[in-house]
Design a protein around this motif. Structure first.
Motif, PDB file in Angstrom:
ATOM      1  N   GLY A  36       0.785  -1.221   0.000  1.00  0.00           N
ATOM      2  CA  GLY A  36       0.000   0.000   0.000  1.00  0.00           C
ATOM      3  C   GLY A  36       0.819   1.273   0.000  1.00  0.00           C
ATOM      4  N   ILE A  37       2.113   1.191   0.281  1.00  0.00           N
ATOM      5  CA  ILE A  37       2.972   2.374   0.294  1.00  0.00           C
ATOM      6  C   ILE A  37       4.194   2.095  -0.568  1.00  0.00           C
ATOM      7  N   GLU A  38       4.484   3.020  -1.480  1.00  0.00           N
ATOM      8  CA  GLU A  38       5.658   2.848  -2.332  1.00  0.00           C
ATOM      9  C   GLU A  38       6.929   3.085  -1.527  1.00  0.00           C
ATOM     10  N   LEU A  95      15.804   7.499  -3.372  1.00  0.00           N
ATOM     11  CA  LEU A  95      17.220   7.741  -3.646  1.00  0.00           C
ATOM     12  C   LEU A  95      17.853   8.224  -2.349  1.00  0.00           C
ATOM     13  N   ARG A  96      18.969   7.615  -1.988  1.00  0.00           N
ATOM     14  CA  ARG A  96      19.625   7.932  -0.718  1.00  0.00           C
ATOM     15  C   ARG A  96      21.109   8.195  -0.950  1.00  0.00           C
ATOM     16  N   LEU A 123      17.437  11.742  -0.734  1.00  0.00           N
ATOM     17  CA  LEU A 123      17.386  12.784  -1.752  1.00  0.00           C
ATOM     18  C   LEU A 123      15.990  12.892  -2.348  1.00  0.00           C
ATOM     19  N   TRP A 124      15.296  11.741  -2.433  1.00  0.00           N
ATOM     20  CA  TRP A 124      13.952  11.695  -3.010  1.00  0.00           C
ATOM     21  C   TRP A 124      13.244  10.447  -2.511  1.00  0.00           C
ATOM     22  N   ARG A 125      11.943  10.524  -2.284  1.00  0.00           N
ATOM     23  CA  ARG A 125      11.127   9.354  -1.926  1.00  0.00           C
ATOM     24  C   ARG A 125       9.802   9.413  -2.653  1.00  0.00           C
ATOM     25  N   ALA A 126       9.285   8.234  -3.010  1.00  0.00           N
ATOM     26  CA  ALA A 126       8.046   8.153  -3.790  1.00  0.00           C
ATOM     27  C   ALA A 126       6.806   8.294  -2.921  1.00  0.00           C
ATOM     28  N   ASN A 127       6.863   7.881  -1.674  1.00  0.00           N
ATOM     29  CA  ASN A 127       5.650   7.916  -0.848  1.00  0.00           C
ATOM     30  C   ASN A 127       5.329   9.332  -0.412  1.00  0.00           C
TER      31      ASN A 127
END
Length: 86
Positions: A9-11, A15-16, A51-55
């Motif tokens: 249910g959560i993407e 990027l880390r 750096l970025w997250r989809a959720n």
């Protein structure tokens, strides 16, 4: 084509920035006044963060869940040093 959400249910796509290592080597050939054969100065940093997250919930996919359901982020560390060869 309709995109279906992941099973949980959560993407968790993200990027880390894990590690950065910066160093510079001074040698007696470059610096005549240097009293060492070699002198290296370095900086190392780890677990700098996302750096970025989809959720959209702001969750960190790599956070550590404790038995009390509190999420702890990875611990940032920084090392600075000098190595000298005589």
């Amino acid at each position: 084509c309709e995109r279906k959400p992941p099973v949980a249910g959560i993407e968790a796509d993200h990027l880390r920035q894990k590690d950065i290592n910066i160093s510079y080597l001074f040698t007696r050939g470059q610096w005549k006044s240097l009293s060492f054969e070699k002198l290296e100065c370095y900086l190392y940093a780890s677990d700098l963060g996302l750096l970025w997250r989809a959720n959209k919930q702001g969750l960190d996919p790599d956070s550590i869940d404790s038995i009390f359901s509190n999420a702890y982020p990875a611990v940032f560390s920084l090392s600075v040093g000098i190595k000298a060869n005589f």
